[in-house]
Scaffold this motif. Structure first.
Motif, PDB file in Angstrom:
ATOM      1  N   GLU A 197     -14.427   7.644   8.700  1.00 12.63           N
ATOM      2  CA  GLU A 197     -13.004   7.520   8.350  1.00 12.63           C
ATOM      3  C   GLU A 197     -12.827   6.818   7.009  1.00 12.63           C
ATOM      4  N   ASN A 198     -13.632   5.798   6.754  1.00 15.51           N
ATOM      5  CA  ASN A 198     -13.549   5.128   5.452  1.00 15.51           C
ATOM      6  C   ASN A 198     -13.875   6.095   4.322  1.00 15.51           C
ATOM      7  N   ALA A 199     -14.886   6.946   4.569  1.00  9.81           N
ATOM      8  CA  ALA A 199     -15.272   7.909   3.536  1.00  9.81           C
ATOM      9  C   ALA A 199     -14.132   8.889   3.277  1.00  9.81           C
ATOM     10  N   ASP A 217     -10.868   8.274   3.802  1.00  5.99           N
ATOM     11  CA  ASP A 217      -9.802   7.532   3.107  1.00  5.99           C
ATOM     12  C   ASP A 217     -10.126   7.371   1.622  1.00  5.99           C
ATOM     13  N   ALA A 218     -11.424   7.379   1.275  1.00  6.76           N
ATOM     14  CA  ALA A 218     -11.809   7.220  -0.135  1.00  6.76           C
ATOM     15  C   ALA A 218     -11.763   8.555  -0.886  1.00  6.76           C
ATOM     16  N   LYS A 219     -11.127   9.555  -0.244  1.00  5.92           N
ATOM     17  CA  LYS A 219     -10.895  10.864  -0.879  1.00  5.92           C
ATOM     18  C   LYS A 219     -12.178  11.614  -1.223  1.00  5.92           C
ATOM     19  N   THR A 256     -22.977   8.557   3.570  1.00  6.20           N
ATOM     20  CA  THR A 256     -22.912   8.628   2.107  1.00  6.20           C
ATOM     21  C   THR A 256     -21.731   9.509   1.725  1.00  6.20           C
ATOM     22  N   ASP A 257     -20.896   9.034   0.791  1.00  4.90           N
ATOM     23  CA  ASP A 257     -19.770   9.864   0.371  1.00  4.90           C
ATOM     24  C   ASP A 257     -19.693   9.927  -1.148  1.00  4.90           C
ATOM     25  N   ASN A 258     -18.900  10.870  -1.638  1.00  5.46           N
ATOM     26  CA  ASN A 258     -18.696  10.982  -3.081  1.00  5.46           C
ATOM     27  C   ASN A 258     -17.263  10.591  -3.445  1.00  5.46           C
ATOM     28  N   LEU A 301     -15.362  -8.087  -0.895  1.00  2.70           N
ATOM     29  CA  LEU A 301     -14.177  -8.352  -0.081  1.00  2.70           C
ATOM     30  C   LEU A 301     -14.077  -7.412   1.122  1.00  2.70           C
ATOM     31  N   SER A 302     -14.664  -6.223   0.982  1.00  7.18           N
ATOM     32  CA  SER A 302     -14.491  -5.231   2.049  1.00  7.18           C
ATOM     33  C   SER A 302     -15.056  -5.728   3.390  1.00  7.18           C
ATOM     34  N   PHE A 303     -15.976  -6.725   3.330  1.00  3.51           N
ATOM     35  CA  PHE A 303     -16.558  -7.226   4.580  1.00  3.51           C
ATOM     36  C   PHE A 303     -15.738  -8.357   5.204  1.00  3.51           C
ATOM     37  N   ALA A 341      -9.251  -7.469   5.463  1.00  2.00           N
ATOM     38  CA  ALA A 341      -9.250  -7.091   4.046  1.00  2.00           C
ATOM     39  C   ALA A 341      -9.123  -5.581   3.974  1.00  2.00           C
ATOM     40  N   THR A 342      -8.031  -5.103   3.422  1.00  2.00           N
ATOM     41  CA  THR A 342      -7.821  -3.655   3.338  1.00  2.00           C
ATOM     42  C   THR A 342      -7.096  -3.300   2.055  1.00  2.00           C
ATOM     43  N   SER A 343      -7.394  -2.119   1.542  1.00  2.00           N
ATOM     44  CA  SER A 343      -6.675  -1.632   0.364  1.00  2.00           C
ATOM     45  C   SER A 343      -5.566  -0.677   0.793  1.00  2.00           C
ATOM     46  N   LYS A 344      -5.399  -0.511   2.117  1.00  2.00           N
ATOM     47  CA  LYS A 344      -4.580   0.612   2.572  1.00  2.00           C
ATOM     48  C   LYS A 344      -3.139   0.266   2.899  1.00  2.00           C
ATOM     49  N   ILE A 345      -2.880  -0.977   3.232  1.00  2.00           N
ATOM     50  CA  ILE A 345      -1.469  -1.377   3.358  1.00  2.00           C
ATOM     51  C   ILE A 345      -1.278  -2.702   2.631  1.00  2.00           C
ATOM     52  N   GLY A 401      -7.720   4.264   8.232  1.00  2.00           N
ATOM     53  CA  GLY A 401      -7.847   2.826   8.461  1.00  2.00           C
ATOM     54  C   GLY A 401      -6.627   2.114   7.932  1.00  2.00           C
ATOM     55  N   PHE A 402      -6.433   0.880   8.367  1.00  2.00           N
ATOM     56  CA  PHE A 402      -5.362   0.040   7.829  1.00  2.00           C
ATOM     57  C   PHE A 402      -5.492  -1.372   8.358  1.00  2.00           C
ATOM     58  N   ARG A 403      -6.394  -1.577   9.331  1.00  2.00           N
ATOM     59  CA  ARG A 403      -6.474  -2.894   9.938  1.00  2.00           C
ATOM     60  C   ARG A 403      -7.435  -3.822   9.199  1.00  2.00           C
ATOM     61  N   GLY A 404      -8.289  -3.243   8.358  1.00  2.00           N
ATOM     62  CA  GLY A 404      -9.229  -4.058   7.602  1.00  2.00           C
ATOM     63  C   GLY A 404     -10.226  -4.787   8.476  1.00  2.00           C
ATOM     64  N   GLU A 405     -10.550  -4.204   9.621  1.00  2.00           N
ATOM     65  CA  GLU A 405     -11.418  -4.900  10.565  1.00  2.00           C
ATOM     66  C   GLU A 405     -12.796  -4.286  10.695  1.00  2.00           C
ATOM     67  N   ALA A 406     -12.899  -2.994  10.350  1.00  2.00           N
ATOM     68  CA  ALA A 406     -14.111  -2.268  10.725  1.00  2.00           C
ATOM     69  C   ALA A 406     -15.359  -2.844  10.066  1.00  2.00           C
ATOM     70  N   LEU A 407     -15.355  -2.937   8.760  1.00  2.00           N
ATOM     71  CA  LEU A 407     -16.579  -3.398   8.101  1.00  2.00           C
ATOM     72  C   LEU A 407     -16.929  -4.823   8.522  1.00  2.00           C
ATOM     73  N   ALA A 408     -15.921  -5.699   8.658  1.00  2.00           N
ATOM     74  CA  ALA A 408     -16.188  -7.076   9.102  1.00  2.00           C
ATOM     75  C   ALA A 408     -16.805  -7.065  10.504  1.00  2.00           C
ATOM     76  N   GLY A 418     -19.572   6.931  -5.730  1.00  2.00           N
ATOM     77  CA  GLY A 418     -19.231   6.991  -4.320  1.00  2.00           C
ATOM     78  C   GLY A 418     -19.873   5.828  -3.585  1.00  2.00           C
ATOM     79  N   THR A 419     -19.980   5.961  -2.276  1.00  2.00           N
ATOM     80  CA  THR A 419     -20.423   4.830  -1.457  1.00  2.00           C
ATOM     81  C   THR A 419     -21.443   5.280  -0.416  1.00  2.00           C
ATOM     82  N   THR A 420     -22.470   4.454  -0.218  1.00  6.10           N
ATOM     83  CA  THR A 420     -23.379   4.653   0.913  1.00  6.10           C
ATOM     84  C   THR A 420     -23.401   3.371   1.720  1.00  6.10           C
TER      85      THR A 420
HETATM   86  P1  ADP Z   1      -9.698  -0.396   6.673  1.00  6.43           P
HETATM   87  O1  ADP Z   1     -10.352   0.937   6.613  1.00  6.43           O
HETATM   88  O2  ADP Z   1      -8.892  -0.596   7.911  1.00  6.43           O
HETATM   89  O3  ADP Z   1      -8.970  -0.744   5.442  1.00  6.43           O
HETATM   90  P2  ADP Z   1     -12.417  -1.360   6.669  1.00  6.43           P
HETATM   91  O4  ADP Z   1     -13.005  -2.637   7.138  1.00  6.43           O
HETATM   92  O5  ADP Z   1     -12.889  -0.124   7.319  1.00  6.43           O
HETATM   93  O6  ADP Z   1     -10.855  -1.495   6.795  1.00  6.43           O
HETATM   94  O7  ADP Z   1     -12.654  -1.238   5.118  1.00  6.43           O
HETATM   95  C1  ADP Z   1     -12.200  -2.270   4.279  1.00  6.43           C
HETATM   96  C2  ADP Z   1     -11.909  -1.757   2.890  1.00  6.43           C
HETATM   97  O8  ADP Z   1     -13.130  -1.403   2.248  1.00  6.43           O
HETATM   98  C3  ADP Z   1     -11.078  -0.502   2.850  1.00  6.43           C
HETATM   99  O9  ADP Z   1      -9.697  -0.788   2.890  1.00  6.43           O
HETATM  100  C4  ADP Z   1     -11.503   0.133   1.534  1.00  6.43           C
HETATM  101  O10 ADP Z   1     -10.762  -0.396   0.470  1.00  6.43           O
HETATM  102  C5  ADP Z   1     -12.936  -0.317   1.384  1.00  6.43           C
HETATM  103  N1  ADP Z   1     -13.901   0.725   1.773  1.00  6.43           N
HETATM  104  C6  ADP Z   1     -14.568   0.816   2.932  1.00  6.43           C
HETATM  105  N2  ADP Z   1     -15.357   1.899   2.960  1.00  6.43           N
HETATM  106  C7  ADP Z   1     -15.192   2.524   1.774  1.00  6.43           C
HETATM  107  C8  ADP Z   1     -15.740   3.725   1.172  1.00  6.43           C
HETATM  108  N3  ADP Z   1     -16.611   4.500   1.819  1.00  6.43           N
HETATM  109  N4  ADP Z   1     -15.336   4.047  -0.087  1.00  6.43           N
HETATM  110  C9  ADP Z   1     -14.436   3.283  -0.736  1.00  6.43           C
HETATM  111  N5  ADP Z   1     -13.901   2.163  -0.224  1.00  6.43           N
HETATM  112  C10 ADP Z   1     -14.254   1.768   0.994  1.00  6.43           C
END
Ligand code: ADP
Ligand code: MG
Length: 618
Positions: free
Chosen positions: A34-36, A38-40, A59-61, A72-74, A78-82, A95-102, A143-145
């Motif tokens: 889902e994060n991948a 959201d990162a378009k 892995t995403d592009n 900060l993502s951990f 912490a979220t960039s989405k809201i 995503g929007f809760r900023g909880e998954a990676l943490a 992109g991100t892995t």
């Molecule tokens: P959420 O998805 O609810 O915002 P996450 O803990 O999943 O929370 O991710 C935190 C933030 O990390 C995201 O809001 C996003 O900005 C960034 N992020 C996570 N995964 C990716 C990714 N694959 N590519 C770009 N940004 C990412």
């Protein structure tokens, strides 16, 4: 009294949050995919090892992250989405809760590589149990892995609670399906233990469904489409003929998010009413689009449950739209290119008068005789004299039963007054056919010294098959029957994965496999006690049972497999048995180690005491 409330340290709070977000490897897969999205991203790769217990890597592009965002993502929340509360009402991200990676970082070893598109240098970060153990600049692709290793390394109880690899893999594949189906405009691949499981190019919804579930799915799909002021519905239902006993292919997406909704599921069932048996489940892939303001997805951390403002209207619309599509499909077959040509009426039949069909009943039909159509349930080993000590239950009975095996009213029974005890079990011959009869095509009744014995035919046969199959699988000597023509059975790719995992055990029960194709399995031999046309059903049920395996039930994989097979192979209630068959079944039952209980612990035999009858005749 002193103040006692303290703030939880971050790592403890994160572990608690992790418990809600990460239940199993599949939860990590879902969050990373889902994060991948959201990162378009337009291309996403999932790599899994050991059902995700060792490695889950996505892995995403997509956009990538700046070095400080990467750190900060951990952080929790912490979220960039809201940014402000109102954003919650116009969500277009997963995503929007900023909880998954943490949460994931709290319970695993995580490494992140990421780079923004317009940068030369990217970032590498390693986190273990929420502690950053390394951060450096690095040359990495755009992109991100994210790699998640050793899930639950610091919570052994959770790790031990994980189910077998096939089950966890199945959950991962389920999540992968849900995400991949919702985004046919993104290319996905998935590998498991270095095997390519899915390779899904950019496509449309129909093609994506077919790429996932196999080419045969195409002809099963009925398109569904409707647009109203409050709802747009798109997608497909499976033709009624392909409804299944298990809820396999049932997908609801709301605004491209997979959701579980028993209420809307009910609406689909209602649309299929009268077209499929009530015990079967229709298949569907339905995409609903509603105004984000009219739903609340904030009610559960895994975000699979949502609340609609106007559930009743949605229900009515879903039901009506599907009904309409099914109606069109059956009343306008000419427009359906996938219609079954075998349903057409040949022209020279149209003027023929109707003829009443005749029904042929084979009176000698014997489900236990070793004819090619019906297999014997014989044990591969001989009757063990020392364990066959049930016969004396019958001691003291008058031998004047009717010869056709039915029970004659003239029969005299002499009830001995002595109690039924272990000493009843003395060596005698096998049970005589005349001593049994069948009640409601379900129970085998047999008079015994103390009264009568009632045997449940389906459960009894389950016990017999269970012990036979368990023995074969344990000593690796299944008795197999070669098929003249190999069976070619269609299975979805994930089902095929499950079968491959248990291939060896299945072979010990007597299955012989040819090739495991992409979506067809070739079978050249089947267990001796299995009918050829049962094979597909037995394997389907087995896959379902493995997926539904009850956690912590303490059963081994072999036991589960054998229980499932015995259950689907056993003779059903409703089948009439003649005297020979009854005799055979009862004899085999009493050769079992535990004749009195079924493999799933139901009573197989009950005895009714004649003294109790006597009391009723006062
Ligand atoms: P959420 O998805 O609810 O915002 P996450 O803990 O999943 O929370 O991710 C935190 C933030 O990390 C995201 O809001 C996003 O900005 C960034 N992020 C996570 N995964 C990716 C990714 N694959 N590519 C770009 N940004 C990412
Ligand atoms: Mg997220």
């Amino acid at each position: 009294m002193p103040d006692i409330i303290q703030l939880l340290p971050d790592h403890v709070a994160n572990q608690i949050a992790a418990g809600e977000v990460v239940q199993r490897p599949a939860s990590v897969v879902k969050e990373l995919l889902e994060n991948a999205i959201d990162a378009k991203s337009t291309s996403i790769t999932l790599v899994v090892k050991d059902a995700g217990k060792t490695l889950i890597q996505v892995t995403d592009n997509g956009t990538g992250m700046s070095p400080s965002d990467a750190l900060l993502s951990f952080e929790r929340h912490a979220t960039s989405k809201i940014k402000i509360a109102e954003d919650l009402f116009k969500l277009n991200t997963k995503g929007f809760r900023g909880e998954a990676l943490a949460s994931i970082a709290a319970i695993a070893h995580v490494s992140l590589k990421t780079k923004l598109h317009d940068q030369q240098i990217g970032t590498k970060i390693n986190v273990e149990g929420n502690k950053v153990v390394g951060q450096e600049q690095a040359v990495v692709p755009e992109g991100t892995t994210i790699a998640v290793k050793n899930l639950f390394f610091n919570i052994p109880a959770r790790r031990n609670f994980l189910k077998s690899n096939p089950v966890e893999t199945r959950h991962i594949i389920d999540e992968f399906h849900r995400v991949a189906l919702a985004h046919p405009d993104i290319a996905f691949t998935m590998t498991h233990n270095d095997d390519l499981v899915f390779n899904l190019p950019l496509s449309n919804v129909r093609q994506r469904i077919v790429n996932i579930f196999g080419s045969k799915t195409n002809e099963k799909l009925v398109p569904v489409a409707e647009t109203t002021d409050i709802l747009k519905i798109d997608g497909f239902v499976l033709k009624p003929d392909f409804a299944k006993k298990s809820r396999g292919q049932q997908f609801f997406f709301v605004n491209d998010r997979f959701i579980k909704s028993p209420y809307l599921n009910h609406a689909v069932n209602a649309a299929f009413e009268g077209l499929i048996k009530p015990s079967l489940h229709p298949g569907y892939f339905l995409f609903l689009e509603v105004d984000p303001k009219s739903i609340d997805i904030n009610i559960h951390p895994t975000k699979t449950e949502i609340k609609f403002d106007d559930e009743h209207a949605l229900y009515a619309m879903v039901r009506a739209t599907i009904k309409h599509s099914l109606g069109q499909f059956s009343i306008a077959p000419v427009l359906d290119f996938n219609r079954e040509s075998s349903l057409d009426t040949p022209y020279d039949y149209s003027n023929k008068p109707p003829v009443t069909p005749t029904i042929d009943v084979d009176k000698d039909f014997n489900p236990f005789s070793a004819t090619p159509k019906q297999k014997n349930i014989d044990f591969p080993y001989k009757r063990d004299k020392s364990s066959a000590h049930w016969d004396s239950l019958y001691v003291g009975l008058n031998d004047t039963q009717a010869t056709d095996g039915s029970y004659s009213p003239e029969t005299h029974l002499s009830f001995e007054s002595e109690q039924v005890t272990g000493s009843l079990f003395q060596e005698q011959g096998p049970v005589s056919a005349q001593l049994t009869f069948q009640l409601q095509n379900k129970y085998i009744i047999s008079p015994i010294k103390s009264g009568m014995m009632v045997i449940h035919q389906h459960l009894a046969h389950q016990r017999i098959l269970y012990e036979e199959l368990l023995k074969n699988i344990t000593v690796h000597q299944g008795v197999s029957q070669q098929l003249l023509f190999p069976l070619e059975l269609p299975f979805s790719i994930p089902d095929m994965e499950v079968l491959q995992k248990i291939q060896e055990q299945l072979e010990y029960t007597g299955f012989v496999f040819g090739a495991f194709g992409e979506d067809t399995l070739s079978i050249t031999g089947i267990p001796a006690a299995l009918l050829e046309d049962q094979a597909c059903m037995v394997l389907e049920q087995l896959i379902q049972d493995i997926i539904d395996e009850v956690p912590d039930a303490g059963f081994s994989q072999n036991d589960l497999l054998v229980r499932s097979m015995a259950k689907s192979m056993a003779i059903k209630t409703g089948v009439a048995l003649n005297s020979k068959e009854r005799e055979h079944l009862v004899n085999q039952l009493f050769m079992c180690k535990e004749p009195s209980v079924s493999p799933s612990n139901q009573a197989v035999i009950i005895t009714l005491d004649a003294n109790d009858f006597d009391k009723k005749f006062i």
